[in-house]
Design a protein around this motif. Structure first.
Motif, short mmCIF file in Angstrom:
data_model
loop_
_atom_site.label_atom_id
_atom_site.label_comp_id
_atom_site.label_asym_id
_atom_site.label_seq_id
_atom_site.Cartn_x
_atom_site.Cartn_y
_atom_site.Cartn_z
N PRO A 257 49.97 50.73 42.29
CA PRO A 257 48.84 50.25 43.10
C PRO A 257 47.50 50.85 42.67
O PRO A 257 46.48 50.15 42.68
N LEU A 258 47.49 52.13 42.30
CA LEU A 258 46.25 52.74 41.84
C LEU A 258 45.79 52.13 40.52
O LEU A 258 44.59 51.91 40.31
N GLU A 259 46.73 51.87 39.64
CA GLU A 259 46.39 51.25 38.36
C GLU A 259 45.83 49.84 38.57
O GLU A 259 44.88 49.43 37.89
N ILE A 260 46.42 49.11 39.50
CA ILE A 260 45.91 47.77 39.81
C ILE A 260 44.47 47.85 40.31
O ILE A 260 43.61 47.05 39.91
N TYR A 261 44.20 48.81 41.17
CA TYR A 261 42.84 48.96 41.70
C TYR A 261 41.84 49.28 40.59
O TYR A 261 40.74 48.73 40.56
N LEU A 262 42.22 50.15 39.66
CA LEU A 262 41.31 50.50 38.58
C LEU A 262 41.12 49.34 37.60
O LEU A 262 40.01 49.08 37.13
N GLN A 263 42.23 48.65 37.31
CA GLN A 263 42.15 47.52 36.38
C GLN A 263 41.34 46.37 36.95
O GLN A 263 40.78 45.56 36.21
N ARG A 264 41.26 46.30 38.26
CA ARG A 264 40.50 45.22 38.89
C ARG A 264 39.04 45.24 38.45
O ARG A 264 38.39 44.19 38.36
N GLU A 265 38.52 46.41 38.16
CA GLU A 265 37.13 46.54 37.75
C GLU A 265 36.94 46.32 36.25
O GLU A 265 35.92 45.78 35.82
N THR A 266 37.90 46.73 35.44
CA THR A 266 37.74 46.69 33.98
C THR A 266 38.44 45.51 33.33
O THR A 266 37.96 44.96 32.34
N GLY B 254 48.08 31.59 45.23
CA GLY B 254 46.82 31.66 44.50
C GLY B 254 46.84 32.73 43.41
O GLY B 254 46.31 32.53 42.31
N LEU B 255 47.48 33.85 43.72
CA LEU B 255 47.58 34.92 42.72
C LEU B 255 48.44 34.48 41.55
O LEU B 255 48.11 34.71 40.38
N LEU B 256 49.57 33.83 41.85
CA LEU B 256 50.47 33.38 40.78
C LEU B 256 49.80 32.34 39.89
O LEU B 256 50.02 32.31 38.68
N LEU B 257 48.97 31.47 40.47
CA LEU B 257 48.27 30.47 39.68
C LEU B 257 47.18 31.09 38.80
O LEU B 257 46.76 30.49 37.81
N ARG B 258 46.75 32.27 39.18
CA ARG B 258 45.68 32.96 38.44
C ARG B 258 46.21 33.74 37.24
O ARG B 258 45.44 34.16 36.37
N VAL B 259 47.52 33.93 37.16
CA VAL B 259 48.10 34.76 36.10
C VAL B 259 47.96 34.07 34.73
O VAL B 259 48.35 32.91 34.58
N PRO B 260 47.44 34.76 33.75
CA PRO B 260 47.41 34.22 32.38
C PRO B 260 48.77 34.42 31.72
O PRO B 260 49.00 35.40 31.00
N PRO C 37 40.43 42.31 35.00
CA PRO C 37 41.02 41.59 36.13
C PRO C 37 42.34 40.90 35.80
O PRO C 37 43.24 40.83 36.65
N ASP C 38 42.49 40.41 34.57
CA ASP C 38 43.74 39.75 34.20
C ASP C 38 44.91 40.73 34.23
O ASP C 38 46.02 40.40 34.67
N ALA C 39 44.67 41.94 33.76
CA ALA C 39 45.72 42.96 33.80
C ALA C 39 46.06 43.33 35.24
O ALA C 39 47.24 43.54 35.58
N ALA C 40 45.05 43.39 36.10
CA ALA C 40 45.30 43.69 37.52
C ALA C 40 46.16 42.61 38.15
O ALA C 40 47.08 42.91 38.94
N VAL C 41 45.89 41.35 37.82
CA VAL C 41 46.67 40.25 38.37
C VAL C 41 48.11 40.31 37.86
O VAL C 41 49.06 40.11 38.62
N ALA C 42 48.28 40.60 36.58
CA ALA C 42 49.63 40.68 36.01
C ALA C 42 50.44 41.80 36.66
O ALA C 42 51.61 41.62 37.01
N PRO D 253 53.01 39.31 28.82
CA PRO D 253 53.68 40.49 28.23
C PRO D 253 52.70 41.50 27.65
O PRO D 253 52.88 42.71 27.79
N ALA D 254 51.64 40.99 26.99
CA ALA D 254 50.67 41.90 26.38
C ALA D 254 49.91 42.70 27.43
O ALA D 254 49.61 43.89 27.23
N LEU D 255 49.62 42.07 28.55
CA LEU D 255 48.89 42.76 29.61
C LEU D 255 49.70 43.89 30.22
O LEU D 255 49.15 44.88 30.70
#
Length: 265
Positions: free
Chosen positions: A225-234, A32-38, A236-241, A43-45
């Motif tokens: 992991p901390l960056e993923i958590y922060l990006q999840r709020e601001t 599900g996560l892989l299917l969600r990746v833009p 989400p696409d970057a957090a998924v990448a 690369p830009a993310l």
């Protein structure tokens, strides 16, 4: 005519159903996560300063933590497996505690010990040494939570291997250090590789202890992991990448552990 080899391992077929459900339990969310990746923006993310800093910091600190774990964990595993110490069970329990402790509790334990007001941290601060909320704190937190993975992997391999080859080498006049370097460690290389890969993967994915003990400062203590958590709020696409990057590195580590296990056999 030779008997046909069974592919089910002699197990009843109904076992395949819960086994398949177990696979889906793990593979489903990953898929599900892989299917969600833009993928068009992937690369830009990953090219933002915050993402690059977090990735490089995680790789550096995880490598440093793993090196520490190997240096101190290998002797510890040998002692637990070979030396008949009083209170060995208690010692093993203490060493394996980070496996079951919530990461936040691990971070609090480190903070109350090595923080500025901690048991040892207050004395270190008098010497001008500040550990908490620094890159050093990240390495210590990662080593703390990953040490049991190497110890438990290596200790089991030491017990399985026995000590007959070491006894032969000692009989021929080899000194203990020579036996360890030329006989014991080469026999344990597959398990050592497997345990090292597990320790690195655990260090790379550490979150709670790092956040509690080291904080989240970009380029200093903010790991992937901390960056993923922060990006999840601001973003989400970057957090998924970034999550996909972490999954990819973890998959490589898992493959390495499987190779080590095959070498053990």
């Amino acid at each position: 005519m030779p008997p046909r080899r069974r592919t089910d391992g002699g197990l009843p077929r109904w076992v395949l159903l819960p086994a398949g459900l177990a696979v889906l339990l793990v593979a489903g969310p990953v898929a599900g996560l892989l299917l969600r990746v833009p993928w068009t923006r992937f690369p830009a993310l990953l090219a933002s300063d915050a993402s690059v800093d977090a990735l490089l910091l995680s790789l550096r600190t995880s490598a440093a933590a793993t090196a520490i774990v190997v240096v101190v964990g290998v002797p510890l595993a040998l002692v637990l497996a070979r030396v008949d110490l009083p209170g060995r069970r208690v010692l093993r329990t203490i060493v394996l505690l980070p496996l079951v402790l919530p990461p936040v509790v691990s971070g609090l334990a480190l903070l109350t010990t090595l923080g500025r007001r901690g048991l040892l941290g207050a004395r270190l601060e008098m010497l001008g040494i500040d550990i908490a909320f620094s890159t050093t704190a990240v390495v210590i937190a990662q080593a703390f939570v990953s040490l049991p993975f190497l110890v438990i992997s290596l200790e089991g391999a030491v017990r399985t291997a026995g000590h007959r080859y070491e006894d032969v080498a000692a009989t021929l006049g080899a000194r203990p250090t020579t036996v360890l370097r030329r006989v014991t460690l080469p026999l344990l290389l597959p398990a050592l590789g497997s345990g090292t890969a597990l320790a690195f993967a655990r260090s790379l994915g550490e979150f709670g202890a790092t956040l509690t003990f080291a904080g989240s400062l970009q380029g200093v203590t903010r790991t992937l992991p901390l960056e993923i958590y922060l990006q999840r709020e601001t973003d989400p696409d970057a957090a998924v990448a970034l999550s996909v990057v972490l999954i990819a590195v973890a998959a490589v580590m898992v493959i390495a552990t499987q190779r080590g296990a095959r070498g053990d056999r």
